[in-house]
Structure formats: structure tokens, C-alpha cells
Scaffold this active site. Structure first.
Site, PDB file in Angstrom:
ATOM      1  N   ASP A  79       0.597  -1.136   0.066  1.00 50.50           N
ATOM      2  CA  ASP A  79       0.094   0.051   0.036  1.00 50.50           C
ATOM      3  C   ASP A  79       0.821   1.271   0.063  1.00 50.50           C
ATOM      4  O   ASP A  79       0.419   2.468  -0.625  1.00 50.50           O
ATOM      5  CB  ASP A  79      -1.005   0.075   0.996  1.00 50.50           C
ATOM      6  CG  ASP A  79      -2.148  -0.752   0.820  1.00 50.50           C
ATOM      7  OD1 ASP A  79      -2.862  -0.688  -0.222  1.00 50.50           O
ATOM      8  OD2 ASP A  79      -2.534  -1.489   1.754  1.00 50.50           O
ATOM      9  N   CYS A 125       6.243  -6.038   5.941  1.00 49.92           N
ATOM     10  CA  CYS A 125       5.432  -7.240   5.603  1.00 49.92           C
ATOM     11  C   CYS A 125       4.919  -7.136   4.108  1.00 49.92           C
ATOM     12  O   CYS A 125       4.044  -8.195   3.773  1.00 49.92           O
ATOM     13  CB  CYS A 125       4.340  -7.519   6.782  1.00 49.92           C
ATOM     14  SG  CYS A 125       3.175  -6.181   6.776  1.00 49.92           S
TER      15      CYS A 125
END
Ligand code: PEP
Ligand code: MG
Length: 581
Positions: A459, A506
Site C-alpha cells: 500500500d 510485511c
């Protein structure tokens, strides 16, 4: 097509190399007859029978797949069974029958309706499930018509080629004879990709219609790492490829054995290599591949594919099932991250013009507090019961106010558990995902109020570069090695360290060997990735030296374009014999 050396480029969907002759899986076209009916009951009974036989097929396939320990695949067929038991789908078909339409036409109209609805969901993982509805729809149609689905029997080891393989296509194949997969259509989250990864076989998808022009028996060399296919290779290039294949296989096996040891750099610095997991089924994979804990447990699976919210008790049970594999180990859970591309139909979320910039992740606390409270309570209980080193983080944080609101909620969750005398993981760490540029830019302020950060580069990249990660037209622009994203990663790590807090990453970047030298150079503490990537990354770590990487990372930060960074990383790894030229 002529018998000459041709190279095709597609999307890498599952890593690895394979060579062999192709077998084409052709989808049988079943015509849908249309005729008037008068006996509605008889027509409904015909549909019910076809559904019953299909359910029976699926039970058998599921049992076979399970017997081969293919839990991901078994889950797919379970979803097929659920579609056939779904009142909305079957009810719609029966309504069509009652308006005078024959069972075949009525059924396929309902199937197409639901599949198109699914396809319109922006989340590629969910929209690609439309293929399941169409697949199971075709199974029922074949039974209504009394026809066969024409599945293929393999007689020798082969590379499987098709338009976009359905789970039924692949379930009928003898796994021991499959070398890899190539499809004309499909994306990185298609079934072909999921299945190939779970078999540990390479796959290249999205190769275009040209793929289907090659006759059966053509020799292919497929490279699932970069997404390339060579058809009709020369003797020489085939031999070179086979040498690479043998070397890569041996390397992977060595790496997997070595992965059971902790990850350290060449100069003895410890880095944590942990797993991203997404449900009960894949929970043990982290341990199998040598992960030292979990750095991202996506909890959305608990809320998807059902028609109401999971209760707190259900959640405690599910979390315990997952946590039990990681007793005593660090385990980072991400709270519900919906909105944006992740849609949960029963929550009736409003349609938004820009869902990625809308009501998603932690922003839903304002309006859906009860859902978050139930999740926090369930996590704190399960963490205590299974004795994991629990760390809870929230997604999509953009500023300090959200941190305060969540900490308040966590405190209330603990208070209520205490007063009810329920188990409660008192020392659970609290962290945030840094995936919105404002959070990275304000990391020095935010770091004071959390125990850790986990950088979500998927993102963070889309927001920094203003590239919708689900839009295939522009997704190639979303490279986290872009210098703009790297600056934000560095800023986040330095800000956390200045406050004595640890930082993980992550997003997909953590499992990318090309990025390892930069991230080690930035002194990232924890790398969290898909379990299959763990052995390779641990192996890469062993050949990196902290100071050398720090110098390299500094140089990279001076570069101006993503291509320059990619080239520099490539050269760095080639020089150290970590990747082939
Ligand atoms: C990320 O954004 O990098 C991330 C790990 O979360 P997700 O891919 O689930 O949005
Ligand atoms: Mg994210």
C-alpha cells in the site's frame, strides 16, 4: 505455428523453472439449450438432481485432494460446494424456471449473473473467484445435459497449458506428472497461481492468446521467477536451461534445510525472518519453511465467505487454531483490514468513488467499534491461551489520533476481560502498519506511542506513487524500489530506532532478494514474507554484510529512478554470486 524458437513474456505467478512438452487443457464448450417448459416441478427436480450429483463429485474430489495433503485446493472445492448450497444462487435459478425457462438456461443465467457480480469487485482475489462460480456452474450444466467435462489424462510429465485453468481442470490431473503451468489469461492471484504455489511448481500466467497457437507436444522452457516462456528452444539453450534448473533445485533444497536455523548476516548480525499467513490452513507453513514466527497474520479470512459476522467465541477458537503452531514465538496479528479492495457483502458498506482513499482499515473504528472490540477481546484471550508472543497491529493508520483511539479500545478490551475473569494477554505489544505516506512522514511522532512499526510496502507504494495496485494498466508502475518509496522506508526505520522501537516490513518487498541488501543496510529488524520465500531470503542474508549493505543503501538513496535502483541491486547480487547474470 512454425517450429522456431519463440519467446513469450507473461506474469510470474509461482517461482521455479521447468522444461518439457506441453499438454493443452481445452475447456469444453457446452451449448446452453433454450426451450419452453410446462412442468415446472419436473424441471426443478432435474436441476436439484444435477446439483446433487455435482455435490457428490465435489465430495469425491475433495477427499482425493485432501488425501494428497493439498489443503489449499481442498478449500477451493469446499467453496464450490458452498456455491451449490447457496440459496441466493440456486433460488435465482429456480425463480427463472418458474417463469417458464428450462433448467439449463435458468441455471446458467443465474450463474452468469453471480459471476459477473463477483467480477465487478475491485479486489483481484475476490473477483478472480468468479472463475469458481463459472467452473461449478459448468459442472452442473454438464450433468443437466448428460455430457462429460472432457478432463485430460496425462501420460507423461508435462507442462500444462490453457486459457485460464479452473480448479476442476487441475484436480483431475495426476500431480506427479505436472511440471508447471502456463496460461493465456489470469493474474498473479488466479487459481493457477495459488495451486502452482501450493504444489511448489512454477507458473507463468497472462501470456496472451499466442500461447494457444502452439501444438500439443511443443517443448517449453518456463521461468516462473521472471514470467518468461521459450517455445521450441535450440538444443544449446535447452541444455543451458536444464543446467540452471538443476542448480536452482539443489540450491533450494540446501536453503530449506539451512532455513531451520536462525537468520544471521555474514558478519553475524541477527535479523528476524518471519511469515505472512492468511488463515487456519496455511498457519503451519511458516514453521515448515523455517520462519521464526509470524510478521503478518491477515485476519480478513474470518470475515469473508460467510453471511454474518463471526462471534467472539468463534474468533477465539480460530485464533487458537492458528496460534498453537507458534507457542512462544513472535506473532503479529493485523486487525481487520477491509474497505478499499476488500468487500464484505453482509456489512453493506457504502459504494465509494475512491475506495482506496475511503473508509478502510482502522478508519472503520469510527462507526464499527463493536467489530473491533470483539476482535481485540478474542485476540487477547487466544494469545494468552496459546502463549504466543502476541503483537497486535492496525492497518491504514495515517496519524496520531487513530493510535490514541485504538489504544483506548485495547485498554477497554483488557479491562472488560479482567473484570469477567477471562484469559487476557496483558503484555501484548501494540503496533501500526506504516502504509500511508503521512504515517511514514510523521513516524518520529508516532513512534513514541507504539511498540513497533510494520511497513506495508504494497500500500505504501500505491499511495506514494498514486498507482492503484489493482489496476492492471498501471500496476507495473508500482515498484517499491522506487527511490521515493525507499526514502519513506528509511525514514520510518530511523524514526522508530531513535525511539528504541523495532521495525518490520510485511509487504511483498520483504521476500524479494533484490531488496534484501538495501533493507539490511537500512537496519530493518524483521522481514515478513510468504512462507516459501523464507529459505531463499535466509540464504541471501548469510551472504550479506551489514556495513557493506549500509554503504550500498546510501548509494542507492542517491539514485533518481526506479530503473537505476533495480540495476544497482541486480549488479550487487550478481557480484556476490547471489543471482545469475
Ligand atoms: C501492504 O499493504 O503492504 C500489506 C502487507 O497489506 P495488504 O497487502 O494486505 O494490504
Ligand atoms: Mg496494506
Amino acid at each position: 505455428m512454425e517450429n522456431k524458437h519463440i519467446e513469450l513474456n507473461g506474469i510470474p505467478a509461482a517461482p521455479g523453472l521447468a522444461h518439457g512438452e506441453i499438454v493443452i487443457i481445452q475447456q469444453v464448450d457446452l451449448d446452453v439449450p433454450e426451450f419452453e417448459i410446462s412442468d415446472f416441478d419436473e424441471e426443478i427436480a432435474r436441476l436439484d438432481r444435477a446439483i446433487e450429483i455435482s455435490l457428490n463429485d465435489l465430495r469425491l474430489i475433495k477427499a482425493r485432494v485432501k488425501a494428497n495433503a493439498k489443503s489449499d485446493e481442498a478449500e477451493i472445492f469446499e467453496a464450490h460446494q458452498m456455491f451449490l448450497q447457496d440459496e441466493a444462487l440456486v433460488g435465482k435459478a429456480k425463480t427463472h424456471i418458474k417463469s417458464g425457462i428450462n433448467a439449463e438456461k435458468a441455471w446458467m443465467t443465474a450463474v452468469n449473473h453471480f459471476a459477473s457480480m463477483m467480477e465487478s469487485i475491485p479486489d483481484p482475489t475476490l473477483s478472480s473467484r468468479a472463475v469458481d462460480i463459472r467452473d461449478v456452474g459448468k459442472r452442473v450444466l454438464a450433468h443437466l445435459l448428460g455430457k462429460s467435462l472432457g478432463r485430460k489424462e496425462l501420460i507423461r510429465p508435462s507442462i500444462i497449458v490453457g486459457i485460464d485453468l479452473t480448479p476442476s481442470d487441475t484436480a483431475s490431473l495426476d500431480r506427479d506428472l505436472v511440471l508447471g503451468f502456463c496460461t493465456a489469461e489470469g493474474g498473479p492471484t488466479s487459481h493457477t497461481a495459488i495451486l502452482a504455489k501450493s504444489f511448489g511448481l512454477p507458473a507463468v500466467v497472462g501470456l496472451g492468446d499466442r500461447l494457444l497457437d502452439f501444438p500439443e507436444g511443443t517443448t517449453f522452457l518456463i521461468d516462473g521467477n521472471v514470467g518468461s516462456v521459450i517455445a521450441n528452444p535450440s538444443e544449446e539453450s535447452q541444455q543451458m536451461f536444464i543446467n540452471r534448473e538443476v542448480k536452482t533445485k539443489a540450491e533450494f533444497e540446501l536453503a530449506r534445510d539451512a532455513a531451520q536455523k536462525p537468520a544471521v548476516t555474514g558478519d553475524g548480525d541477527r535479523v528476524e525472518v518471519v511469515a505472512n499467513i492468511g488463515g487456519v490452513e496455511d498457519a503451519p507453513l511458516g514453521i515448515i519453511y523455517g520462519a521464526e514466527g509470524v510478521g503478518l497474520f491477515r485476519t480478513e479470512f474470518l470475515y469473508l465467505g460467510r453471511d454474518s459476522l463471526p462471534t467472539e467465541e468463534e474468533q477465539v477458537r480460530a485464533y487458537c487454531e492458528v496460534f498453537k503452531h507458534y507457542a512462544g514465538l513472535p506473532f503479529v496479528v493485523r486487525t481487520l483490514d477491509i474497505g478499499g479492495d476488500k468487500v464484505i457483502p453482509y456489512l453493506d458498506l457504502p459504494q465509494e468513488l475512491n475506495p482506496f482513499l475511503g473508509w478502510r482499515g482502522v478508519r472503520m473504528l469510527d462507526g464499527m467499534r463493536d467489530i473491533f472490540m470483539a476482535q481485540f477481546r478474542a485476540l487477547l484471550q487466544a494469545g494468552e491461551i496459546e502463549k504466543v508472543d502476541l503483537r497486535i497491529m492496525v492497518p491504514m493508520v495515517s496519524g496520531l489520533q487513530e493510535i490514541f483511539a485504538v489504544k483506548q479500545l485495547m485498554a477497554e478490551a483488557k479491562d472488560s476481560l479482567r473484570s469477567e475473569g477471562k484469559p487476557c494477554k496483558e503484555d501484548a505489544q501494540f503496533g501500526i502498519m506504516v502504509e500511508v505516506p503521512s504515517a511514514a512522514l510523521l513516524a518520529d511522532r508516532l513512534a513514541k506511542h507504539v511498540d513497533f512499526f510494520s511497513i506495508g510496502t504494497n500500500d505504501l507504494t500505491q499511495y506514494t506513487l498514486a498507482v492503484d495496485r489493482t489496476n492492471r494498466k498501471v500496476s507495473h508502475l508500482a515498484n517499491p524500489l522506487n527511490p521515493a518509496v525507499l526514502r519513506l522506508i528509511k525514514l520510518t526505520i530511523d524514526s522508530a530506532h531513535a525511539e528504541g522501537k523495532w521495525v518490520g516490513l510485511c509487504g511483498e518487498l520483504a521476500g524479494e532478494p533484490m531488496a534484501a541488501p538495501i533493507l539490511v543496510g537500512f537496519r530493518l529488524d524483521e522481514f515478513s514474507m510468504s512462507p516459501v520465500s523464507v529459505p531463499l531470503i535466509k540464504q541471501v542474508m548469510q551472504k550479506l554484510h551489514r556495513n557493506e549493505c549500509a554503504k550500498f543503501a546510501e548509494t542507492v538513496l542517491q539514485l533518481s529512478t526506479q530503473q537505476e535502483v533495480v540495476d544497482a541491486c541486480h549488479d550487487f547480487l550478481v557480484e556476490r554470486d547471489l543471482i545469475n547474470k
